[in-house]
Motif scaffolding. Structure first.
Motif: not given
Length: 402
Positions: A174-181
């Motif tokens: 939830d805190t790593l939304k900017e990480v690629p899918r």
């Protein structure tokens, strides 16, 4: 809590023989009957010795104990239960309960409360809160095996926890939304592995505890004893039935092979009976031959008497004819009587010839038909008697001529 290896005084790699020798030595030393002065301490030490040997003598329980020995010895202090779950390792020993009664510290009370806590913790994470399903209860010392005990162990032996173990996640997605899918999927995969490992460990711990408790449950031991007695009885019945079948087959074999089945104790008796039957048959045959000869002689006598009677009748008829001739009274009645007398003479001659044809002087037998006489003449027995008769007649003729 002391280590089981320390209680028995053996190393971690001790063999089964070493465990047995040490157990016998310590059990003899600390048996309550041999320590009447300090019976309480001896009883406590004796229980520890029994519990240690009971665990280490079982290969599966020993492997489980070796793998989790540190956690069991440290109990809640050494285990990091961040999910706030009940610690199970402190219950892998008989020191956690006292006796098998129904008091608060007994076997049934301690483990009954423990499994109730485990069930309550799982129900907090259940998605079906309104379900009517009730988790089986552990019961007490008087619980029926079929209704309570079997149902309980059937459910808990296949236990699967409902806890999600999400607190074991390595990554907070939830805190790593900017990480690629693509990276997120790899992180989720790692988190799932950790959760599955946590659930698997918990399931193994609960199932191992269930096996530990079932092995020491007096109700299970009593049921196993009943099953063993039934098995022994069935084995005895099967053995007796097999013995009866074998005895029947043995008797049947003796009856079929023994001569007594036919009423003879020995083969000599059978031979004797056969000889008696043959003798009776021969005597009956001789009597029948003599009867036939007597009938033949009677027939010959009757034939001669008949011939004499017929001769007298001929003479009387001839006298009547002469008298009628002398009187010279030729009437129709006399003529018919003469004709009748002539026919009678011819028939009597033919009858005599037939009797001679149906009688065999060589065999001294009478026959009813000409065909039977002809068939008899062709027989070897008749021809043999004819030759013998002819030979006898020749010998007698030579004797008279000399």
């Amino acid at each position: 809590m002391k280590c089981h290896y320390e209680v028995l005084g053996v190393p971690l790699n001790a063999s089964d023989d070493d465990l047995k020798k040490s157990y016998r030595k310590l059990a003899l030393k600390w048996h309550p009957d041999k320590n009447l002065d300090n019976s309480d301490e001896a009883k406590r030490e004796f229980q520890f010795i029994q519990a240690a040997y009971e665990v280490l003598s079982d290969p599966q329980e020993r492997a489980w104990y070796d793998k989790h020995r540190d956690a069991i010895l440290l109990g809640a202090k050494g285990a990091e239960y961040q999910e706030n779950a009940v610690n199970l390792f402190e219950y892998f020993t008989s020191a956690c309960y006292s006796g098998y009664g129904d008091d608060n510290q007994s076997f049934y009370s301690v483990y009954g409360e423990l499994f109730s806590r485990i069930a309550a913790e799982d129900m907090e994470f259940s998605q079906d809160q309104d379900s009517d399903f009730e988790i089986p209860d552990f019961g007490n010392s008087s619980s029926d095996y079929s209704e309570v005990v079997r149902t309980f162990y059937a459910y808990w032996s296949a236990y699967c926890t409902l806890r999600p173990y999400s607190w074991l996640d390595k990554y907070n997605i939830d805190t790593l939304k900017e990480v690629p899918r693509r990276v997120q999927r790899l992180m989720e995969k790692d988190n799932k592995k950790l959760r599955d490992a946590g659930r698997k460990q918990r399931n193994e711990e609960v199932r191992a505890l269930v096996n530990f408790v079932r092995k020491r449950d007096p109700r299970v031991k009593a049921y196993i004893k009943v099953l063993e007695e039934k098995t022994a009885q069935n084995a005895l019945k099967t053995k007796l039935q097999q013995e009866r079948h074998r005895e029947k087959r043995r008797q049947l074999l003796q009856e079929t092979t023994s001569p007594t089945k036919f009423g003879f104790t020995e083969m000599s008796d059978l031979e004797k009976q056969l000889r008696d039957i043959e003798a009776q048959y021969a005597s009956s045959a001789e009597s029948s031959d003599s009867d036939s000869e007597a009938e033949t002689d009677e027939g010959k006598i009757d034939a001669s008497v008949q011939q004499n009677d017929e001769g007298l009748e001929k003479e009387e008829n001839q006298d009547n004819i002469e008298e009628s001739t002398e009187d010279n009274i030729p009437t129709e009645e006399n003529a018919s009587e003469n004709a009748t007398n002539i026919v009678t003479d011819d028939e009597s001659d033919s009858f005599d010839d037939d009797l001679l044809d149906l009688y065999c002087p060589a065999c001294k037998k009478n026959f009813k038909t000409v065909k039977s006489r002809e068939s008899h003449d062709r027989s070897k027995k008749h021809q043999s008697k004819v030759r013998a008769l002819r030979k006898t007649m020749v010998e007698e003729e030579e004797e008279y001529s000399s």
